[in-house]
Design an enzyme around this catalytic site. Structure first.
Site, PDB file in Angstrom:
ATOM      1  CB  CYS A  83      -0.878   0.014   1.234  1.00 44.38           C
ATOM      2  SG  CYS A  83      -1.901  -1.444   1.303  1.00 44.38           S
ATOM      3  CE1 TYR A 136      -3.446 -10.164   0.749  1.00 42.86           C
ATOM      4  CE2 TYR A 136      -5.258  -8.587   0.618  1.00 42.86           C
ATOM      5  CZ  TYR A 136      -4.114  -9.053   1.243  1.00 42.86           C
ATOM      6  OH  TYR A 136      -3.653  -8.409   2.363  1.00 42.86           O
ATOM      7  CG  HIS A 165      -1.806  -9.059   5.095  1.00 48.76           C
ATOM      8  ND1 HIS A 165      -1.549  -8.926   3.761  1.00 48.76           N
ATOM      9  CD2 HIS A 165      -0.616  -8.968   5.713  1.00 48.76           C
ATOM     10  CE1 HIS A 165      -0.246  -8.763   3.575  1.00 48.76           C
ATOM     11  NE2 HIS A 165       0.335  -8.793   4.747  1.00 48.76           N
ATOM     12  CG  ASP A 202       3.497  -9.466   5.861  1.00 47.91           C
ATOM     13  OD1 ASP A 202       4.538 -10.144   5.788  1.00 47.91           O
ATOM     14  OD2 ASP A 202       2.891  -9.053   4.856  1.00 47.91           O
TER      15      ASP A 202
END
Ligand code: ADP
Ligand code: SF4
Length: 680
Positions: free
Chosen positions: A29, A168, A171, A264
């Site tokens: 991001c 995806y 997370h 992460d």
């Protein structure tokens, strides 16, 4: 000549496409997303130019019912969104790299605050971010719709020019992962129950994507293989392992990591290089497909080792590629000492969390590539010969001197202390912050190579000293000092008792003057310093309490994903935390805390108080030199970094770059950067 890192530069097939090397910028991001597509395309393109063989987007929303506002992520809701993303794919292709796109349907991670759609998931659950609304439970038609939307988005992504298309499931931010997790998935149909059933949606999305675009595009799966929750979640010795085994050969590449984002992207204060290896090292044993993994790899030897030992095929990186977009090229050219290593501070992450363009402590050009025309490796040369004096060798002064040096000016950098680095030297000696030294070390390594930049340590400068040099262009970078009187965000007048001998500031501690006994830290700074000094004092045997006007300890560190770990650390060390408290007065053995909610005052027994309130710019030299501009003894005078206004290290480095870039007035002062506007 043979380079020991040659293996990292081997081309490698990923399904139907071939990456030019093993350097893989995994999705990350950046706070620019759909709103600033030109800025984003330029930033990603520069990474490809710097040698990253694969460059991915951030998460890209596939449908309006999964709208991630108020975060600014990618958007591919309809064909109208193709041109903005095509800009990025084009800019990556220009340098021979592959472009990857991370398609996401976010389930309960999407607030839908913009679209006002109802999100959905395996069951109805409160959406992330404490928003007072829930998703609804998906029925079979919803699942069919989702598959249709994902497939259509994959086709749009292919049209936009992407080579690698992601499903995806990482997370805890994506719907396929919510289906995998027992704690969210209580379904009784073929999408719930057994692992095979819970993995059905992910399997279908992979198969749909392959069917739709797999002829020319690789299909990647990003999966969190461990949530660090032991039996409560997916783990590498449990279902993380079983999911990979179950879907092993289905995707063209596995992009594996740990979850949530705070794990992460753990900071250097808490995790060291390669910290994910122990969780992901099983993956390659279960699949013949290439594997990419991350772990804040900044050193070429660690990268080489993780490939040679067969842990991964691609060295994944987000932050190392932000701090140094040219990291691969520098390895290739055997310029290892030129690598600008990430310090693991997560200021980059904070920008995304605050929905503003990405920035980086080490790389001041990050996020500025399009709007200011900055480049991490290149800058325009000087327009005229000039000697420039920089006073103060902290992050701001070092960066100004370095960049002016690259531009070709003759620079003298004068520093009061024996060592250059300013606050970075002091702060990196504190618990957990050693890697922050890299801010000074990298700049000094670069400066030492330049004949036109001279370093003068142990040179405290006065106004007369400066004028006596005869140099007419001066930059003041003399930093700031913590206030001793307690003035700050919540304190408008000096705190009663602030001048007592048992009252300290961080500068006292970093200068070796330590409090003893029960120390009350009053933290109206809210970032790392309060908790780091609490740790230091605890190590020195003090009893420690922290009081803060904020609702949480180290409140701002939520944006760098550290708040939870900091709180945990404080609790483990038996450090008492008082939130929503304002320090009103200090006595030799007592301090008073005012509750900002109830208005009640509570005395607490203490031996010492450590004040972390505002700082004061050390701008006396600047103020005293101003008249010399009028009298023409000086041609130009600038104040930068903390000496202009106290802030974080990233701000100081940025201001150093900015002043050097604009030397000789080549920047429009009224509008120093381009703005991406909606065209009407
Ligand atoms: P910044 O983050 O803005 O770079 P720092 O506090 O880290 O600020 O660095 C400022 C540096 O300036 C410190 O290393 C300090 O020793 C140095 N300094 C302050 N006053 C003078 C001075 N009068 N002459 C030379 N160096 C100075
Ligand atoms: Fe690394 Fe900090 Fe830069 Fe992020 S901001 S890339 S963590 S140095």
């Amino acid at each position: 000549m043979e380079n020991k890192f040659d293996i990292l530069f081997q081309p490698l097939k990923i399904g139907p496409v071939t990456a030019p090397n093993r350097f893989y910028q995994v999705p990350h991001c950046n706070g620019m997303g759909y709103r600033m597509p030109r800025a984003l395309a330029k930033m990603r393109g520069i990474k490809a130019e710097g040698g990253w063989g694969v460059v991915c987007t951030e998460e890209v929303e596939i449908h309006h019912s999964s709208d991630l506002s108020s975060s600014i992520e990618g958007r591919l809701w309809s064909y109208k969104d193709i041109p903005a993303l095509a800009l990025m794919a084009y800019s990556v292709h220009e340098h021979g790299a592959l472009a990857g796109i991370q398609l996401v349907y976010s389930g309960h991670n999407a607030s839908n605050l913009y679209s006002r759609s109802t999100g959905f998931g395996p069951r109805s659950v409160g959406v992330n971010g404490f928003h007072p609304r829930q998703t609804r439970r998906m029925d079979k038609e919803d699942i069919r719709n989702l598959r249709r939307w994902h497939r259509a988005a994959a086709i749009r992504a292919k049209k936009a020019g992407f080579d690698i298309i992601y499903c995806y499931a990482g997370h805890n931010l994506a719907l396929p992962m919510h289906f995998l997790l027992k704690r969210y998935n209580d379904r009784m149909d073929e999408y719930g129950g057994s692992l095979e059933n819970r993995a059905r949606l992910l399997r279908e999305l992979i198969e749909d994507t392959k069917d739709a675009v797999g002829d020319t595009c690789a299909v990647a799966v990003r999966l969190a293989v461990d949530e660090l929750l032991e039996d409560e979640g997916i783990s590498s010795s449990g279902e993380g392992h079983d999911i990979i085994a179950h879907l092993a050969e289905l995707p063209d590449i596995w992009d594996v990591n740990i979850s949530g984002w705070e794990n992460d992207s753990a900071t250097a204060r808490f995790k060291k290089e390669g910290y994910q290896e122990k969780y992901i090292n099983f993956v390659k044993k279960l699949t013949t497909k290439p594997v990419v993994g991350v772990g804040r790899y900044t050193t070429p030897d660690a990268m080489l080792s993780v490939v040679e030992r067969g842990i991964v095929d691609f060295v994944g990186a987000a932050r190392p590629s932000i701090a140094d977009p040219f990291l691969p090229q520098k390895i290739k050219e055997d310029r290892i000492e030129d690598i600008r290593e990430c310090i693991g501070c997560n200021i980059c992450v904070s920008a995304d969390n605050l929905s503003v363009p990405i920035r980086c402590t080490q790389n001041p050009t990050m996020g500025e590539e399009w709007r200011r025309g900055w480049h991490p490796e290149r800058i325009h040369i000087k327009k005229q010969d000039k000697e420039i004096l920089v006073v103060g060798g902290g992050p701001a002064g070092l960066e100004a001197a370095r960049v002016l040096g690259v531009r070709g000016y003759d620079v003298l950098l004068l520093e009061k202390e024996r060592e250059f680095g300013g606050r970075v030297i002091c702060e990196s000696a504190l618990p957990g912050l050693i890697e922050w030294r890299r801010v000074a070390d990298w700049r000094l390594t670069q400066i030492e190579k330049m004949k036109n930049v001279s370093l003068y340590p142990s040179s405290p400068m006065s106004v007369d000293d400066i004028l006596e040099t005869g140099i007419k262009d001066v930059i003041i970078a003399t930093g700031a000092s913590w206030r001793k009187d307690g003035l700050g965000r919540h304190q408008y007048y000096p705190i009663s008792g602030y001048s007592l001998p048992n009252v300290f500031t961080p500068d006292d501690l970093m200068g070796g003057k330590m409090p003893t006994g029960h120390v009350l830290i009053y933290d109206d700074d809210h970032y790392y310093m309060g908790s780091v000094l609490a740790e230091l004092l605890h190590q020195q045997g003090c009893e420690v309490s922290i009081a803060t006007p904020a609702p949480q300890v180290a409140y701002w560190s939520q944006y760098t994903l550290e708040q939870g770990r900091i709180h945990q650390k404080m609790l483990k060390a038996d450090i008492k935390i008082f939130t929503q408290k304002i320090l009103t007065d200090i006595q030799p053995k007592q301090a008073s805390l005012l509750c900002s909610v109830s208005g009640q005052k509570t005395p607490i027994d203490i031996d010492s108080v450590l004040l972390l309130t505002d700082s004061l710019s050390n701008d006396a030299l600047y103020q005293a030199l101003k008249p010399s501009l009028k009298s023409r003894k000086l041609n130009s005078l600038k104040v930068i970094g903390d000496a202009e206004a106290p802030g974080i290290i990233a701000d100081a480095v940025f201001s150093g770059y900015k002043v050097a870039y604009a030397m000789d007035g080549e920047v429009d002062r009224n509008m120093p950067f381009k703005v991406e506007r909606v065209r009407i």
